[in-house]
Design an enzyme around this catalytic site. Structure first.
Site, PDB file in Angstrom:
ATOM      1  N   SER A   1       9.254   6.051   2.513  1.00 38.14           N
ATOM      2  CA  SER A   1       9.638   5.273   1.336  1.00 38.14           C
ATOM      3  C   SER A   1      11.036   5.684   0.853  1.00 38.14           C
ATOM      4  O   SER A   1      11.993   5.587   1.616  1.00 38.14           O
ATOM      5  CB  SER A   1       8.563   5.453   0.256  1.00 38.14           C
ATOM      6  OG  SER A   1       8.682   4.475  -0.732  1.00 38.14           O
TER       7      SER A   1
ATOM      8  N   ASP B   1       3.743  -4.888   2.863  1.00 35.32           N
ATOM      9  CA  ASP B   1       4.687  -4.015   2.178  1.00 35.32           C
ATOM     10  C   ASP B   1       5.975  -4.792   1.906  1.00 35.32           C
ATOM     11  O   ASP B   1       6.524  -5.409   2.828  1.00 35.32           O
ATOM     12  CB  ASP B   1       4.977  -2.813   3.105  1.00 35.32           C
ATOM     13  CG  ASP B   1       5.945  -1.809   2.498  1.00 35.32           C
ATOM     14  OD1 ASP B   1       6.393  -2.011   1.359  1.00 35.32           O
ATOM     15  OD2 ASP B   1       6.251  -0.820   3.186  1.00 35.32           O
TER      16      ASP B   1
ATOM     17  N   HIS C   1       2.029  -0.267   1.737  1.00 34.32           N
ATOM     18  CA  HIS C   1       3.091   0.700   1.474  1.00 34.32           C
ATOM     19  C   HIS C   1       2.490   2.042   1.029  1.00 34.32           C
ATOM     20  O   HIS C   1       1.502   2.072   0.302  1.00 34.32           O
ATOM     21  CB  HIS C   1       4.037   0.185   0.386  1.00 34.32           C
ATOM     22  CG  HIS C   1       5.194   1.095   0.173  1.00 34.32           C
ATOM     23  ND1 HIS C   1       6.286   1.086   0.994  1.00 34.32           N
ATOM     24  CD2 HIS C   1       5.401   2.086  -0.724  1.00 34.32           C
ATOM     25  CE1 HIS C   1       7.128   2.027   0.611  1.00 34.32           C
ATOM     26  NE2 HIS C   1       6.619   2.649  -0.431  1.00 34.32           N
TER      27      HIS C   1
END
Ligand SMILES: *[C@@H]1O[C@H](CO)[C@@H](O)[C@H](O)[C@H]1NC(C)=O
Length: 335
Positions: free
Chosen positions: A122, A275, A305
């Site tokens: 991320s 995501d 995600h």
């Protein structure tokens, strides 16, 4: 009796309203994920930096990596937004990486200089990609062998990519939250957040950068589905002048030209179907492959995600264990 039942009903209606998030069909453990997601939303409402709650899984992941790979793992605790703004986060990580890429330092820790990997998920994937590009330019003898980018955030220009549209309200990272994270990386001034929410934050002077994130060229057909490419909407030059960070490749690694991609290490990219950041990762895969960088791309069809965060009880998911094992197994063979 009537009163009791009514209270219960009200309570459960409120809970059901609050907990309910549409969960994609192919996701396993749907109810558990829904509850975890509600927990995340609660925390997100209370404190701004909700990824602080993710420290425990990352500590565990670091330990697993160290044990399985017999590796020295350095986990950088960079300073977080919205308290600190870009480029503080980048500088924190860059300084540490540069320090460790010295033969004398590596020797001190018993590290083989030919087996160094930078990895992140991320926001961490964003920093890993940005730092890998910047150290690539340095006159250092020690080079990275691998960069592992796990559902990374790689661009700020187009927040209306097919993945943003398809996954606008998916669990863990809805589009509104990602827009908030991006804008708060640069400023707490809400005018940037508002402009980003309508995807009209990039000034016309920066129009040349859009070719680096042109999904019409960079996404395989499968991910374009029935989306139609539209020309960018330009915003005022005021935002770009005031917060130039969002046009900076150290914040948005997709914004470099091809020559900056040459010489990057073997790249592992993990993307998740459900995501908003899916297409950032996929477009980077296309760009790296176009200039001849070796890329291993794992796309997980039934993933959301942040999958790697869900490895510690009580918020662990079979998905989290599966994705973590896949990634660590790949590193174990290739690093
Ligand atoms: C993106 O790619 C499409 C298809 O090649 C092209 O028509 C369009 O002009 C490109 N847009 C930008 C901003 O580069």
């Amino acid at each position: 009796m009537g009163t009791k039942s009514l209270c219960l009903l009200l309570a459960s209606v409120l809970v059901a309203y609050y907990v309910y998030t549409p969960i994609p069909e192919n996701i396993e453990e749907r109810w558990k994920l829904m509850l975890i997601n509600a927990g995340f939303r609660t925390v997100a409402h209370v404190v701004m930096t909700y990824f602080i709650s993710a420290m425990e899984p990352y500590d565990l992941l670091s330990r697993w990596t160290a044990n399985k790979l017999n590796a020295v793992v350095i986990s950088v605790e960079y300073r977080l937004a919205p308290m600190y703004h870009f480029p503080v986060q980048f500088e924190d990580v860059y300084t540490i990486v540069k320090f460790f890429l010295q033969n004398s330092v590596l020797a001190q820790y018993g590290v083989d200089p030919n087996r160094i990997c930078i990895s992140g998920d991320s926001a961490g994937g964003n920093l890993a990609a940005a730092v890998a590009q910047q150290v690539n330019d340095l006159e250092v003898k020690v080079k990275l062998k691998i960069q592992a980018l796990l559902y990374p955030a790689l661009q700020t220009l187009d927040l209306d990519l097919p993945s943003y549209k398809d996954n606008e309200n998916k669990p863990i990272l809805p589009k509104s939250l990602m827009v908030r994270f991006w804008s708060e990386y640069f400023t707490t001034d809400v005018s940037l957040q508002e402009a980003m929410a309508s995807n009209s934050h990039v000034p016309a002077e920066s129009s040349h950068l859009f070719r680096f994130v042109n999904w019409s060229n960079l996404l395989p057909e499968k991910f374009k589905k029935d989306h139609v490419y539209a020309s960018p909407i330009y915003g005022s030059s005021r935002l770009g002048k005031k917060y130039p960070g969002f046009l900076d490749p150290r914040a948005a690694p997709l914004l470099v030209d091809d020559t900056k991609l040459l010489g990057l290490p073997v790249t592992y990219v993990l993307t998740c179907q459900h995501d908003v950041l899916r297409d950032d990762g996929i477009m980077y895969v296309s760009r790296l492959r176009e200039v001849g960088i070796e890329v291993i791309h794992d796309h997980i069809e039934d993933a959301i995600h942040g999958a790697l965060m869900f490895i510690t009880s009580p918020t662990d998911l079979a998905l989290g264990h599966r994705v973590a094992n896949k990634y660590i197994e790949w590193l174990n063979i290739n690093l």
